[in-house]
Structures are given as structure tokens and as C-alpha cells.
Write an enzyme that holds these catalytic residues in place. Structure first.
Site, mmCIF file in Angstrom:
data_model
loop_
_atom_site.group_PDB
_atom_site.id
_atom_site.type_symbol
_atom_site.label_atom_id
_atom_site.label_comp_id
_atom_site.label_asym_id
_atom_site.label_seq_id
_atom_site.Cartn_x
_atom_site.Cartn_y
_atom_site.Cartn_z
ATOM 1 N N GLY A 158 0.826 -1.201 0.000
ATOM 2 C CA GLY A 158 0.000 0.000 0.000
ATOM 3 C C GLY A 158 0.854 1.242 0.000
ATOM 4 O O GLY A 158 1.824 1.337 0.758
ATOM 5 N N ALA A 159 0.497 2.205 -0.850
ATOM 6 C CA ALA A 159 1.276 3.445 -0.940
ATOM 7 C C ALA A 159 0.372 4.660 -0.801
ATOM 8 O O ALA A 159 0.407 5.591 -1.595
ATOM 9 C CB ALA A 159 2.050 3.498 -2.259
ATOM 10 N N GLY A 160 -0.453 4.633 0.245
ATOM 11 C CA GLY A 160 -1.243 5.802 0.600
ATOM 12 C C GLY A 160 -0.495 6.629 1.629
ATOM 13 O O GLY A 160 0.734 6.587 1.719
ATOM 14 N N CYS A 170 -15.634 6.915 8.471
ATOM 15 C CA CYS A 170 -14.917 8.118 8.035
ATOM 16 C C CYS A 170 -15.953 9.195 7.696
ATOM 17 O O CYS A 170 -16.407 9.285 6.557
ATOM 18 C CB CYS A 170 -14.041 7.784 6.834
ATOM 19 S SG CYS A 170 -12.912 9.091 6.353
ATOM 20 N N GLY A 194 -5.144 11.151 10.034
ATOM 21 C CA GLY A 194 -3.785 11.298 9.544
ATOM 22 C C GLY A 194 -2.715 11.322 10.614
ATOM 23 O O GLY A 194 -1.686 10.655 10.499
ATOM 24 N N CYS A 233 -7.514 16.952 13.015
ATOM 25 C CA CYS A 233 -8.051 17.028 11.653
ATOM 26 C C CYS A 233 -8.387 18.449 11.256
ATOM 27 O O CYS A 233 -8.848 19.248 12.077
ATOM 28 C CB CYS A 233 -9.311 16.172 11.531
ATOM 29 S SG CYS A 233 -8.975 14.405 11.575
ATOM 30 N N LYS A 256 -5.481 23.958 5.435
ATOM 31 C CA LYS A 256 -5.592 22.686 4.712
ATOM 32 C C LYS A 256 -4.934 22.785 3.336
ATOM 33 O O LYS A 256 -4.300 21.832 2.873
ATOM 34 C CB LYS A 256 -7.052 22.268 4.580
ATOM 35 C CG LYS A 256 -7.178 20.936 3.849
ATOM 36 C CD LYS A 256 -8.413 20.158 4.182
ATOM 37 C CE LYS A 256 -8.358 18.782 3.532
ATOM 38 N NZ LYS A 256 -9.532 17.967 3.839
#
Length: 423
Positions: A8-10, A160, A321, A354, A389
Site C-alpha cells: 500500500g502506498a497511501g 470516516c 492522519g 483534523c 488545509k
């Protein structure tokens, strides 16, 4: 020499590959496997849907950047994991063996759990992936040309919720800019027991603040909403009471609907006893390590975190995150320790920090720790969040290009939020 494979490359997987290589050096191999050739900055997907961003602005090719750091990149999907043999099979026909495996796969999107839902079924749109957001954009364009009712929200089992609120507010702003909002009634439909629950039992005054924002923007809402079916521009929603009984059944017509689905583990992991829970999420201990297969670590949305509070409609726990960044740092240190012959000791601090964009303003929340009871529960809004953001998007893409292993959430977000100490 040890071989560490990251799947996974998120947000988590790219960070894990960079941090592991920095920790382990040239004497050990780090291999990054991903089913897409590009890294995609998922938090910007709502902007894609309203044409505030293009694909090239929020994605970068993986291989040229990780190669500079000595990381091998394999563009292929995981098809099979055999943990007792310590090997994986890939869609390109390769079989790779590992000494340590890091699972940052992200989730599978369980649209099929609601009849007719999801982009493939044609019933609802999504901003869960960049491709989905681009498809959603076409639907928004049609909405502007032919105005009608809009539904935004989250389906049963979703975890989410932030992107649903973001998308509702961003779409509202976009429709006002296009001078068609007055022709488009909007309804927010969510499995949360109340507005601002967020899968976290609320953060500070998230309930009052988000309700106020919805009222100000003339967006109606339905909570404890069990979406049961979507067909031909009609969404069937059962609104439950606190005891889980059907309070009211709504038949909601729509021209555009963006509903976030429940998540589950990806297919190659589901059913591996001892590795995953019944929904296919990876079970980890306090060191981000699977308790049965100790050479497997995991971080991000694919790990199992049980809900702390029962709700009338099932809701999951989000993995934010900052939390993912902390998990990655912990597992990188622990894998290095194990390679050096010492037991893992590093534990991730599961905090939630967030930034949620609202089009022309924004909301920021801090939950430390993420799951109550908390030392810090803080929620504020302002135009500064919208600007922060945008800055964070640029910083994170730069981080992925240069392989910076500094803790960006701690370095950037905490600085702007005025929090000096992390516990």
C-alpha cells in the site's frame, strides 16, 4: 540482510517505506508494493469533485521518488498472503518472500452492503478514491445543468465521516458560486447518532458547531439513518430511535447523492485466522504488530479498532492522519529493534487532529487521545482552517516527493493549533 515489504502506498504506506529505509539503511531491503503507479492525496478528493483541483495537482508518480531513496517499487496488487510461509503473491505473477511485512492496504469499500449504492451500481457517487471523485465531478456538472435534490452523508457501518461533512459544505459553496443553490434542496443523511459524532462520540462542541453550520447553509439532516436501498433516483432510509427501532421511513428523491460506505479489509486478507477480525481488518497489539504473526505489522485504515460505544446504527472508528503518522513511526522503530535482536518497545500515541474544509471556511478538531476519556477535546472553526488545509496539502505532497521523515502533523498542525505538548 532483512527484506521488509510494505503493501500500500497511501498516506501510511508511503510514509512507512521512507521511514523504514531511513531507519534500516542500505544493508536491508525495503520493497513498496501498490496497485496504482501514483500516490494520491486522498484528503483533497472533495475538491476534485467540484473542479477546485485536477488529478495532476494531488497525485505524483511513486517510482521515481522512492527509487532515489533506495526503495524498490512494484506496481502490482496483492492477490494472496501466506503468513506461515512469509510470502505474498502479486497480480503480475511474482511471489515475494519477506522477513517483515507492513500492511498499509487501506480499506475495501463495502458499497454492496446497501442495495444499489456506489459508483459501479450507478446509484450513488463517492469521493473515497481519486477516480471516484472524478466520476462524481461529472455528476455535479449534470446537477448544475439540471438542478434537483441532493443527498450527502454516510451509510451504516461507515467510520470516516469528516469527508461527508466536507463534501456537503464544499458542494454548497460551489452551487452558490454557480448561482443554482436556491434550486437544489440538500439533506445530510448519516448513521451517526447525532450531528458531529464523527465516530468519536463527538469532540468538544462538534455537535453544536456542525449543526449550526448545516442550519446556516439550509442543509437538513437525518441522524440514526439506516440507508437500506437506492434505486432510480430514490433513496430509502430508515430513521431509528435510541433503542434501534424504526422511528420513520424516508423515501428521498435525489438528482445527486454522495454517500460514504462502510469499510472492510481487502479480499486477500479476509479470512486469515489470527491476522484479521471478521470484517477483514488487521489485528494489532500496542506495538502495531499482529499478535499471532509477529513479523507482520500494520498501520492506517486497515487495522482493527473496535467502537467504544454502541450506536443504534453501527458506526466505526476513524483512523486519522496524525494517528496514522504515529503508527508508522512506532512500527518503523519496532521493526528496526527486532532486526537488531531487541524486543519492540515503541507505542503509537493515538491522537486525532483534523482539518476539515468548508469551502470558504473550515473546522479543526483535536482529540487527545482519540478515544474518550480525553486530556484534550478541542474544536474550532475559521477561514484559517481552509487556508491551513491548502498549505498542508502542498507540504504533504512535497514530503512524499523528497522522502522527508519528519512528523508533519506534529510539526505543522500542532504549531498552528497552538498545542505544545503531545501525550
Amino acid at each position: 540482510m532483512a527484506t521488509v515489504i510494505v503493501i500500500g502506498a497511501g498516506l501510511g504506506g508511503m510514509s512507512a517505506a521512507y521511514e523504514l529505509k531511513a531507519e534500516l539503511g542500505k544493508q536491508h531491503d525495503v520493497i513498496l508494493v501498490n496497485d496504482k503507479p501514483d500516490f494520491e492525496f486522498t484528503p483533497s478528493n472533495p475538491w476534485i469533485a467540484v473542479q477546485w483541483r485536477e488529478r495532476k495537482e494531488i497525485s505524483i508518480p511513486i517510482e521515481p521518488y522512492v527509487k532515489k531513496k533506495g526503495i524498490q517499487f512494484v506496481h502490482a496488487a496483492l492477490t494472496k498472503l501466506e503468513p506461515t510461509e512469509r510470502q505474498i503473491s502479486l497480480s503480475d505473477g511474482q511471489t515475494l518472500r519477506y522477513d517483515f511485512l507492513v500492511l498499509c492496504t487501506g480499506p475495501a469499500l463495502a458499497f454492496e452492503e446497501v442495495t444499489g449504492a456506489g459508483p459501479d451500481a450507478g446509484g450513488t457517487t463517492s469521493v473515497c478514491t481519486l477516480s471516484h471523485a472524478e466520476e462524481c465531478r461529472h455528476n455535479v456538472t449534470e446537477l448544475i445543468e439540471h438542478p434537483g435534490p441532493v443527498i450527502v452523508g454516510a451509510m451504516p457501518g461507515a467510520s470516516c465521516f469528516g469527508p461527508a461533512y466536507e463534501y456537503a459544505f464544499i458542494l454548497d459553496r460551489h452551487l452558490r458560486d454557480k448561482k443554482v443553490r436556491k434550486h437544489i434542496p440538500m439533506t445530510f443523511v448519516t448513521s451517526e447518532p447525532y450531528i458531529g459524532h464523527l465516530g468519536l462520540n463527538g469532540v468538544g462542541d462538534s455537535k453544536g458547531m456542525l449543526e449550526s453550520e448545516l442550519r446556516m447553509r439550509d442543509i437538513h439532516w437525518i441522524c440514526n439513518a439506516r440507508t437500506v436501498g437506492v434505486k432510480e433516483g430514490m433513496m430509502i432510509v430508515e430513521e431509528l430511535d435510541e433503542d434501534g427501532n424504526i422511528k420513520r421511513t424516508h423515501q428521498l428523491p435525489y438528482h445527486h447523492a454522495m454517500m460514504l460506505p462502510a469499510f472492510k479489509g481487502i479480499a486477500p486478507l479476509r479470512g486469515i485466522e489470527g491476522l484479521v477480525n471478521p470484517r477483514g481488518f488487521v489485528i494489532v497489539d500496542e506495538f502495531q504488530r499482529n499478535p499471532v504473526f509477529n513479523e507482520i505489522y500494520s498501520a492506517g485504515v486497515c487495522i482493527a479498532i473496535p467502537p467504544q460505544h454502541k450506536t443504534p446504527v453501527p458506526t466505526g472508528v476513524p483512523k486519522t492522519g496524525y494517528m496514522i503518522e504515529a503508527m508508522v513511526r512506532a512500527l518503523s522503530h519496532n521493526i528496526k529493534a527486532e532486526i537488531n535482536g531487541t524486543p519492540p518497545t515503541c507505542k503509537a500515541v493515538w491522537n486525532a487532529i483534523c482539518l476539515a474544509d468548508m469551502g470558504d471556511t473550515g473546522a479543526a478538531f483535536v482529540a487527545m487521545p482519540q478515544i474518550p476519556p480525553r486530556n484534550v477535546a478541542w474544536f474550532k472553526k475559521g477561514k484559517w482552517v481552509h487556508l491551513a488545509k491548502i498549505a498542508f496539502e502542498k507540504y504533504f505532497l512535497h514530503k512524499m516527493q523528497v522522502g522527508d521523515t519528519e512528523p508533519l502533523y506534529e510539526k505543522l498542525m500542532l504549531k498552528y493549533l497552538g498545542i505544545d505538548k503531545i501525550e
